[in-house]
Every structure is written in structure tokens, then in C-alpha cells.
Write a protein that holds these residues in place. Structure first.
Motif, PDB file in Angstrom:
ATOM      1  N   HIS A  44       3.597  15.369   4.297  1.00 47.27           N
ATOM      2  CA  HIS A  44       3.030  15.870   5.382  1.00 47.27           C
ATOM      3  C   HIS A  44       1.697  16.460   5.317  1.00 47.27           C
ATOM      4  N   ALA A  45       1.262  16.870   4.122  1.00 46.05           N
ATOM      5  CA  ALA A  45      -0.163  17.313   4.144  1.00 46.05           C
ATOM      6  C   ALA A  45      -0.999  16.112   4.210  1.00 46.05           C
ATOM      7  N   SER A  46      -0.701  14.926   3.343  1.00 48.16           N
ATOM      8  CA  SER A  46      -1.287  13.881   3.484  1.00 48.16           C
ATOM      9  C   SER A  46      -1.368  13.258   4.747  1.00 48.16           C
ATOM     10  N   LEU A  47      -0.247  13.214   5.298  1.00 46.81           N
ATOM     11  CA  LEU A  47      -0.039  12.441   6.867  1.00 46.81           C
ATOM     12  C   LEU A  47      -0.766  13.322   7.771  1.00 46.81           C
ATOM     13  N   ILE A  48      -0.898  14.603   7.795  1.00 48.05           N
ATOM     14  CA  ILE A  48      -1.569  15.548   8.927  1.00 48.05           C
ATOM     15  C   ILE A  48      -3.144  14.991   8.462  1.00 48.05           C
ATOM     16  N   SER A  49      -3.670  15.052   7.473  1.00 48.86           N
ATOM     17  CA  SER A  49      -5.107  14.897   7.176  1.00 48.86           C
ATOM     18  C   SER A  49      -5.358  13.541   7.604  1.00 48.86           C
ATOM     19  N   GLU A  50      -4.518  12.247   7.393  1.00 44.78           N
ATOM     20  CA  GLU A  50      -4.880  11.021   7.805  1.00 44.78           C
ATOM     21  C   GLU A  50      -4.621  11.161   9.368  1.00 44.78           C
ATOM     22  N   LYS A  51      -4.072  11.854  10.021  1.00 47.25           N
ATOM     23  CA  LYS A  51      -3.954  11.761  11.498  1.00 47.25           C
ATOM     24  C   LYS A  51      -5.188  12.501  12.048  1.00 47.25           C
ATOM     25  N   ALA A  52      -5.870  13.516  11.271  1.00 48.83           N
ATOM     26  CA  ALA A  52      -7.002  14.307  11.746  1.00 48.83           C
ATOM     27  C   ALA A  52      -7.952  13.164  11.578  1.00 48.83           C
ATOM     28  N   GLU A  53      -8.068  12.307  10.565  1.00 47.98           N
ATOM     29  CA  GLU A  53      -9.221  11.420  10.389  1.00 47.98           C
ATOM     30  C   GLU A  53      -9.091  10.296  11.627  1.00 47.98           C
ATOM     31  N   LEU A  54      -7.880   9.931  11.863  1.00 42.98           N
ATOM     32  CA  LEU A  54      -7.536   8.826  12.802  1.00 42.98           C
ATOM     33  C   LEU A  54      -8.233   9.528  14.313  1.00 42.98           C
ATOM     34  N   VAL A  81       9.326  19.946  -1.972  1.00 45.99           N
ATOM     35  CA  VAL A  81       7.770  19.652  -2.360  1.00 45.99           C
ATOM     36  C   VAL A  81       7.215  18.230  -1.939  1.00 45.99           C
ATOM     37  N   ASP A  82       8.093  17.341  -2.285  1.00 42.07           N
ATOM     38  CA  ASP A  82       7.667  16.058  -1.799  1.00 42.07           C
ATOM     39  C   ASP A  82       7.151  15.843  -0.415  1.00 42.07           C
ATOM     40  N   LEU A  83       8.129  16.605   0.283  1.00 39.00           N
ATOM     41  CA  LEU A  83       7.845  16.445   1.841  1.00 39.00           C
ATOM     42  C   LEU A  83       6.705  17.332   2.082  1.00 39.00           C
ATOM     43  N   GLU A  84       6.343  18.353   1.654  1.00 35.57           N
ATOM     44  CA  GLU A  84       5.245  19.240   1.573  1.00 35.57           C
ATOM     45  C   GLU A  84       3.677  18.255   1.459  1.00 35.57           C
ATOM     46  N   LYS A  85       4.097  17.650   0.357  1.00 33.54           N
ATOM     47  CA  LYS A  85       2.791  16.865  -0.090  1.00 33.54           C
ATOM     48  C   LYS A  85       2.514  15.642   0.629  1.00 33.54           C
ATOM     49  N   SER A 136      10.969  13.506  11.729  1.00 34.67           N
ATOM     50  CA  SER A 136      12.262  13.126  11.249  1.00 34.67           C
ATOM     51  C   SER A 136      12.787  13.761  10.168  1.00 34.67           C
ATOM     52  N   ASN A 137      12.166  13.933   9.141  1.00 36.75           N
ATOM     53  CA  ASN A 137      12.925  14.973   8.181  1.00 36.75           C
ATOM     54  C   ASN A 137      14.137  14.326   7.478  1.00 36.75           C
ATOM     55  N   ALA A 138      14.366  12.997   7.479  1.00 36.99           N
ATOM     56  CA  ALA A 138      15.700  12.735   7.296  1.00 36.99           C
ATOM     57  C   ALA A 138      16.139  12.994   5.833  1.00 36.99           C
ATOM     58  N   ALA A 139      15.162  13.013   4.746  1.00 32.77           N
ATOM     59  CA  ALA A 139      15.408  13.186   3.274  1.00 32.77           C
ATOM     60  C   ALA A 139      15.831  14.771   3.271  1.00 32.77           C
TER      61      ALA A 139
END
Length: 233
Positions: free
Chosen positions: A143-153, A137-141, A33-36
Motif C-alpha cells: 500500500h505504501a508503494s502504491l500510494i507513492s506511485e499514485k502521488a507521482e501519477l 506487513v506485506d500489505l502495508e509495504k 480490495s484487501n482480498a489477501a
């Protein structure tokens, strides 16, 4: 191991898989989405456009002043050059010069207003730039967190799918077909447990005989009210 227990285990696995898939879908939507970011980029583009418009207006006004200054200098040169002696022509030149001065003064007042507006536009542009940088900067952080979570899932899903594959061969195809149909009709929950002599899904009370049948494991028993397969525990 009775079939109702195996179906209950399958139900727990499928419920976990549904939960994981729903979260992965949410993550994918958030990443796409990247709405912000789009809003911050749009605001910066708007501030650029506003500043550019004011700069053009300011330059246009300055060009008008420069052109009038040239005309006024030409009139003053004629007035004080000594070539014109006719009083009427001299008076007309003085009137013309006075008109040029008034016009220049009025236009310079407008220039001052535009300069104030330009200063505000530059502040807006600076704020929009800082906002965009912060969002990036916030989006990069995030996205990194979400990508990591998705990998665990994905890892968790792989483990669950392995367990699911181990259960399926132990159940008849006809029973699996019934289970799948119930999952589709009953919001993903085909198997319910007996909780205090009641169906855990619909909450309906069961008779002692029904509870005994469900707990026996000798046959597949369904809730008389919601139709789900009951596991007695």
C-alpha cells in the motif's frame, strides 16, 4: 503550426492521460480490495472457532468423567462401608463400580483423542496468526508503494492537463468536437500518423496523393478506411 500537428499532440497527451487514469483506477481497486487480508483474517477466525469447539467438547467429556468418578466413589463407599450385608446388593454395587470404571476408561480415551485434536487446532491457529501478521506487513509495504506511485501519477497528470489546456484554445470548437467524437468511437485514438505510407492505426495503405495531402498541413485529412484524422509528420 498546422492543426493536424496540434491534434496529434493533443492525442499523445490524451493517450498518456488515459494510461495514467487506468493505472490510478487499478491502484484504487487494489487498495480497496484487501482480498489477501480478508482471507487471512477468515482463516484465523476459522481456526479460533475450531479450537473453541474442541475445547468445549473436551470440557464436556471431562465433566462426564468427574460426574462418574463421584458416582463410583459413592458406590465404593457403600460397598466398603460395612452397612450393606446383603450379598445381592453387594454384587450389584460391584457390577455398578465395574460399569463406572469402563465408562470412565472409554471417556478418557476420547479425552486423549480430543487433546490430540486440540494440539492440532493450536498449531493451525498459530500458523494462521503468523500468516495474518505476514500478510499485514506485506500489505502495508504494498500500500505504501502504491500510494507513492499514485502521488507521482497525480503530479504527472497535472502537468499533462496543463499542456492540454494550452493546446485547446488553438483549435476550433468544431474540430475539437470532431476529435472528441472520434476518440469515443475509435477506442480513444482519434489521430493516427502516416507510417510507411500507411495509417498507423488501421494499417491500410494510402496513395501518394493522400499522403501528400495529409502532410501538407493545409487541411484536415482523414483516413479513407478507418476515418481517423491523419498526421503526416
Amino acid at each position: 503550426m498546422n492543426q493536424s500537428f496540434q491534434l496529434y499532440q493533443l492525442q499523445k497527451l490524451d493517450s498518456d492521460l488515459d494510461r495514467i487514469q487506468a493505472r490510478i483506477t487499478t491502484i484504487d481497486q487494489t487498495l480497496a480490495s484487501n482480498a489477501a487480508l480478508k482471507k487471512a483474517e477468515s482463516n484465523l477466525q476459522a481456526s479460533h472457532a475450531s479450537k473453541s469447539a474442541v475445547q468445549k467438547e473436551l470440557q464436556s467429556l471431562q465433566d462426564l468423567v468427574d460426574a462418574r468418578n463421584i458416582k463410583m466413589q459413592q458406590a465404593e463407599s457403600s460397598l466398603y462401608g460395612g452397612k450393606i450385608q446383603n450379598p445381592k446388593e453387594l454384587q450389584d454395587l460391584q457390577t455398578e463400580i465395574a460399569g463406572h470404571k469402563r465408562y470412565i476408561q472409554q471417556t478418557e480415551d476420547q479425552i486423549l483423542e480430543k487433546m490430540v485434536a486440540l494440539e492440532q487446532c493450536e498449531k493451525n491457529e498459530s500458523t494462521a496468526t503468523e500468516t495474518l501478521e505476514r500478510v499485514e506487513v506485506d500489505l502495508e509495504k504494498t500500500h505504501a508503494s502504491l500510494i507513492s506511485e499514485k502521488a507521482e501519477l497525480d503530479k504527472e497528470m497535472e502537468i499533462l492537463l496543463g499542456k492540454r489546456s494550452a493546446i485547446l484554445p488553438q483549435l476550433p470548437d468544431t474540430l475539437l468536437a470532431t476529435y472528441d467524437q472520434l476518440r469515443q468511437k475509435k477506442g480513444g485514438i482519434a489521430v493516427a500518423i502516416i507510417n510507411e505510407d500507411s495509417c498507423s492505426s488501421c494499417g491500410s495503405s494510402l496513395t501518394a496523393s493522400e499522403c501528400q495531402t495529409a502532410r501538407s498541413g493545409t487541411t484536415i485529412f482523414t483516413c479513407p478506411f478507418c476515418g481517423r484524422i491523419l498526421y503526416g509528420g
